[in-house]
Scaffold this motif. Structure first.
Motif, PDB file in Angstrom:
ATOM      1  N   LEU A 112       7.129   2.657  -0.634  1.00 11.91           N
ATOM      2  CA  LEU A 112       7.833   3.937  -0.723  1.00 11.91           C
ATOM      3  C   LEU A 112       9.338   3.774  -0.591  1.00 11.91           C
ATOM      4  O   LEU A 112      10.093   4.718  -0.872  1.00 11.91           O
ATOM      5  N   ASP A 113       9.771   2.598  -0.188  1.00  8.21           N
ATOM      6  CA  ASP A 113      11.193   2.354   0.028  1.00  8.21           C
ATOM      7  C   ASP A 113      11.983   2.564  -1.262  1.00  8.21           C
ATOM      8  O   ASP A 113      11.621   2.063  -2.320  1.00  8.21           O
ATOM      9  N   TRP A 130       8.513  15.719  -0.295  1.00  6.76           N
ATOM     10  CA  TRP A 130       8.909  15.683   1.119  1.00  6.76           C
ATOM     11  C   TRP A 130       8.053  16.585   1.994  1.00  6.76           C
ATOM     12  O   TRP A 130       8.079  16.459   3.222  1.00  6.76           O
ATOM     13  N   ASN A 131       7.283  17.479   1.390  1.00  7.53           N
ATOM     14  CA  ASN A 131       6.378  18.317   2.179  1.00  7.53           C
ATOM     15  C   ASN A 131       5.196  17.512   2.715  1.00  7.53           C
ATOM     16  O   ASN A 131       4.587  17.896   3.720  1.00  7.53           O
ATOM     17  N   SER A 132       4.880  16.413   2.036  1.00  5.67           N
ATOM     18  CA  SER A 132       3.699  15.628   2.411  1.00  5.67           C
ATOM     19  C   SER A 132       4.009  14.222   2.893  1.00  5.67           C
ATOM     20  O   SER A 132       3.226  13.644   3.654  1.00  5.67           O
ATOM     21  N   TYR A 133       5.147  13.658   2.479  1.00  2.04           N
ATOM     22  CA  TYR A 133       5.383  12.243   2.754  1.00  2.04           C
ATOM     23  C   TYR A 133       6.713  11.970   3.453  1.00  2.04           C
ATOM     24  O   TYR A 133       7.241  10.871   3.392  1.00  2.04           O
ATOM     25  N   TYR A 134       7.224  12.987   4.123  1.00  3.59           N
ATOM     26  CA  TYR A 134       8.398  12.786   4.964  1.00  3.59           C
ATOM     27  C   TYR A 134       7.956  12.020   6.211  1.00  3.59           C
ATOM     28  O   TYR A 134       6.921  12.320   6.792  1.00  3.59           O
ATOM     29  N   PRO A 135       8.707  10.995   6.645  1.00  2.00           N
ATOM     30  CA  PRO A 135       8.272  10.202   7.794  1.00  2.00           C
ATOM     31  C   PRO A 135       8.311  10.996   9.112  1.00  2.00           C
ATOM     32  O   PRO A 135       9.016  11.998   9.189  1.00  2.00           O
ATOM     33  N   PRO A 136       7.485  10.514  10.091  1.00  2.00           N
ATOM     34  CA  PRO A 136       6.706   9.280  10.088  1.00  2.00           C
ATOM     35  C   PRO A 136       5.399   9.415   9.314  1.00  2.00           C
ATOM     36  O   PRO A 136       4.774  10.462   9.323  1.00  2.00           O
ATOM     37  N   ASN A 137       4.982   8.321   8.700  1.00  4.22           N
ATOM     38  CA  ASN A 137       3.785   8.303   7.874  1.00  4.22           C
ATOM     39  C   ASN A 137       2.691   7.426   8.476  1.00  4.22           C
ATOM     40  O   ASN A 137       1.917   6.796   7.755  1.00  4.22           O
ATOM     41  N   GLY A 138       2.604   7.416   9.785  1.00  8.96           N
ATOM     42  CA  GLY A 138       1.586   6.646  10.479  1.00  8.96           C
ATOM     43  C   GLY A 138       2.023   6.378  11.897  1.00  8.96           C
ATOM     44  O   GLY A 138       3.183   6.586  12.265  1.00  8.96           O
ATOM     45  N   TYR A 139       1.082   5.930  12.711  1.00  8.19           N
ATOM     46  CA  TYR A 139       1.427   5.544  14.076  1.00  8.19           C
ATOM     47  C   TYR A 139       2.387   4.355  14.048  1.00  8.19           C
ATOM     48  O   TYR A 139       2.225   3.427  13.274  1.00  8.19           O
ATOM     49  N   ARG A 140       3.402   4.427  14.879  1.00 13.33           N
ATOM     50  CA  ARG A 140       4.432   3.395  15.009  1.00 13.33           C
ATOM     51  C   ARG A 140       5.191   3.156  13.709  1.00 13.33           C
ATOM     52  O   ARG A 140       5.736   2.085  13.486  1.00 13.33           O
ATOM     53  N   CYS A 141       5.210   4.172  12.857  1.00  8.85           N
ATOM     54  CA  CYS A 141       6.015   4.109  11.637  1.00  8.85           C
ATOM     55  C   CYS A 141       7.494   4.200  12.012  1.00  8.85           C
ATOM     56  O   CYS A 141       7.892   5.064  12.796  1.00  8.85           O
ATOM     57  N   ARG A 142       8.318   3.331  11.441  1.00  5.81           N
ATOM     58  CA  ARG A 142       9.759   3.315  11.721  1.00  5.81           C
ATOM     59  C   ARG A 142      10.574   3.801  10.532  1.00  5.81           C
ATOM     60  O   ARG A 142      11.805   3.729  10.555  1.00  5.81           O
ATOM     61  N   ALA A 154       2.526   7.463  -2.983  1.00  3.13           N
ATOM     62  CA  ALA A 154       2.375   7.749  -1.557  1.00  3.13           C
ATOM     63  C   ALA A 154       0.951   8.168  -1.215  1.00  3.13           C
ATOM     64  O   ALA A 154       0.441   7.839  -0.135  1.00  3.13           O
ATOM     65  N   GLY A 155       0.317   8.887  -2.126  1.00  2.00           N
ATOM     66  CA  GLY A 155      -1.047   9.349  -1.876  1.00  2.00           C
ATOM     67  C   GLY A 155      -2.039   8.219  -1.698  1.00  2.00           C
ATOM     68  O   GLY A 155      -3.094   8.394  -1.077  1.00  2.00           O
ATOM     69  N   LYS A 156      -1.705   7.047  -2.208  1.00  2.00           N
ATOM     70  CA  LYS A 156      -2.591   5.888  -2.091  1.00  2.00           C
ATOM     71  C   LYS A 156      -2.414   5.150  -0.759  1.00  2.00           C
ATOM     72  O   LYS A 156      -3.281   4.359  -0.378  1.00  2.00           O
ATOM     73  N   VAL A 157      -1.297   5.389  -0.078  1.00  2.00           N
ATOM     74  CA  VAL A 157      -0.995   4.563   1.100  1.00  2.00           C
ATOM     75  C   VAL A 157      -0.811   5.359   2.396  1.00  2.00           C
ATOM     76  O   VAL A 157      -0.841   4.775   3.474  1.00  2.00           O
ATOM     77  N   VAL A 158      -0.633   6.674   2.302  1.00  2.00           N
ATOM     78  CA  VAL A 158      -0.425   7.477   3.510  1.00  2.00           C
ATOM     79  C   VAL A 158      -1.712   8.218   3.853  1.00  2.00           C
ATOM     80  O   VAL A 158      -2.246   8.964   3.029  1.00  2.00           O
ATOM     81  N   ALA A 159      -2.211   8.010   5.056  1.00  2.00           N
ATOM     82  CA  ALA A 159      -3.453   8.658   5.489  1.00  2.00           C
ATOM     83  C   ALA A 159      -3.274  10.170   5.561  1.00  2.00           C
ATOM     84  O   ALA A 159      -2.195  10.676   5.884  1.00  2.00           O
ATOM     85  N   GLU A 207       6.186  13.128  -9.572  1.00  2.56           N
ATOM     86  CA  GLU A 207       4.758  12.915  -9.788  1.00  2.56           C
ATOM     87  C   GLU A 207       4.355  11.485  -9.467  1.00  2.56           C
ATOM     88  O   GLU A 207       3.355  11.244  -8.766  1.00  2.56           O
ATOM     89  N   GLU A 208       5.125  10.533  -9.948  1.00  2.00           N
ATOM     90  CA  GLU A 208       4.815   9.131  -9.681  1.00  2.00           C
ATOM     91  C   GLU A 208       4.954   8.814  -8.196  1.00  2.00           C
ATOM     92  O   GLU A 208       4.133   8.079  -7.630  1.00  2.00           O
ATOM     93  N   ALA A 209       5.978   9.371  -7.559  1.00  6.95           N
ATOM     94  CA  ALA A 209       6.182   9.124  -6.132  1.00  6.95           C
ATOM     95  C   ALA A 209       5.018   9.668  -5.316  1.00  6.95           C
ATOM     96  O   ALA A 209       4.539   9.015  -4.374  1.00  6.95           O
ATOM     97  N   GLN A 210       4.537  10.838  -5.673  1.00  7.57           N
ATOM     98  CA  GLN A 210       3.417  11.422  -4.934  1.00  7.57           C
ATOM     99  C   GLN A 210       2.134  10.637  -5.158  1.00  7.57           C
ATOM    100  O   GLN A 210       1.324  10.468  -4.235  1.00  7.57           O
ATOM    101  N   GLN A 211       1.952  10.132  -6.362  1.00  6.08           N
ATOM    102  CA  GLN A 211       0.772   9.314  -6.624  1.00  6.08           C
ATOM    103  C   GLN A 211       0.826   8.031  -5.819  1.00  6.08           C
ATOM    104  O   GLN A 211      -0.176   7.589  -5.244  1.00  6.08           O
TER     105      GLN A 211
END
Length: 284
Positions: A157-158, A169-181, A212-217, A206-210
């Motif tokens: 996602l970087d 940003w409504n769904s994939y704004y950090p943090p995106n997991g425990y201990r996410c930095r 992120a959707g594969k890697v963010v729980a 669209e591509e960014a959401q696809q």
């Protein structure tokens, strides 16, 4: 902390829908103090704003509900520990199991949960600034720490850069997991144009959401500046059993948990606030 209650839990005298006050009080205070530390601004300080108040009001209710659900979940696990293979265990074995369960919930889990809340406080505060400055900095870039500790899922996602108002940003704004930095960096129109000129174009929404959707729980697909930290439909504590939601989602009402203004007891700070809060009852 749980020792005074073990006898009643072991004997079955502890009410099924009752939690242990000390457990949820400790959890809520630890998480609220972590949120304040990450937020970078003392609750009800002189520079406290109505936007801060709205965010804190939402988060404090979420933390109270989460603390109640967590305490409820622990009590249910303690009930299960009374038996082994369908047979009643000895009191000594039950106490040993109970202490291990309590340590897991209130040391191991709580440490990680507090880290998440602290990070959420930081990013929630940043989001208010992002919203406030989007006229001059209309773009936002996803940024990792770029070191060997970055998990591959987040490294993917970087560099994503999209308008502040983009649904990403409504769904994939950090943090995106425990201990996410991970964090974000505000960008001007000129900086965005320069990025387009100096390299491959970043993914569109669209591509960014696809990606992120594969890697963010799913439990982390939100924006802590706009929503809650702990998803009520996704976190295991809220799924402790079929009655958990009804019993826990209104923790302040159901368990008499005090609002943050009472926990922190800083009524004097409200007198300097010039927003919509006029007295101690203004914060709910």
């Amino acid at each position: 902390m749980i020792e005074p209650y073990l006898e009643k839990i072991y004997s079955g005298q502890w009410d099924y829908d009752r939690v242990i006050d000390e457990l949820y009080n400790r959890t809520s205070k630890e998480l609220l103090s972590g949120f304040e530390k990450g937020y970078g601004k003392e609750f009800f300080s002189e520079d406290w704003t109505i936007q801060d108040n709205r965010l804190l009001s939402r988060i404090q209710n979420n933390i109270f509900a989460f603390s109640g659900a967590k305490s409820y979940s622990e009590v249910q696990e303690l009930r299960v520990a009374v038996y082994e293979n369908g047979k009643l265990t000895s009191k000594a074995d039950f106490r040993q199991r109970a202490r291990m369960i309590n340590q897991t919930y209130n040391d191991t889990y709580l440490e990680v949960e507090r880290e998440l809340v602290m990070k959420s406080g930081t990013e929630g505060s940043r989001w208010l600034d992002i919203e406030d400055s989007k006229d001059t900095h209309p773009y936002l870039e996803y940024v990792t720490m770029k070191d060997d500790r970055v998990r591959p899922e987040h490294a993917a996602l970087d560099g994503i850069i999209l308008p502040v108002d983009d649904p990403f940003w409504n769904s994939y704004y950090p943090p995106n997991g425990y201990r996410c930095r991970c964090t974000t960096r505000k960008r001007t129109e000129r900086e965005y144009d320069r990025r387009l000129q100096n390299g491959a174009p970043p993914p569109d929404s669209e591509e960014a959401q696809q990606r992120a959707g594969k890697v963010v729980a799913k439990p982390f697909r939100h924006n802590v500046g706009k929503s809650e930290i702990f998803e009520r439909d996704g976190h295991p504590y809220f799924k402790a059993n079929k009655d958990a939601k009804a019993l826990q989602l209104s923790a302040v009402k159901n368990y008499g948990m005090k609002p943050v203004k009472d926990i922190y007891n800083r009524e004097q700070n409200l007198s300097s606030y010039k927003g919509s809060i006029k007295d101690i009852e203004g914060f709910n």
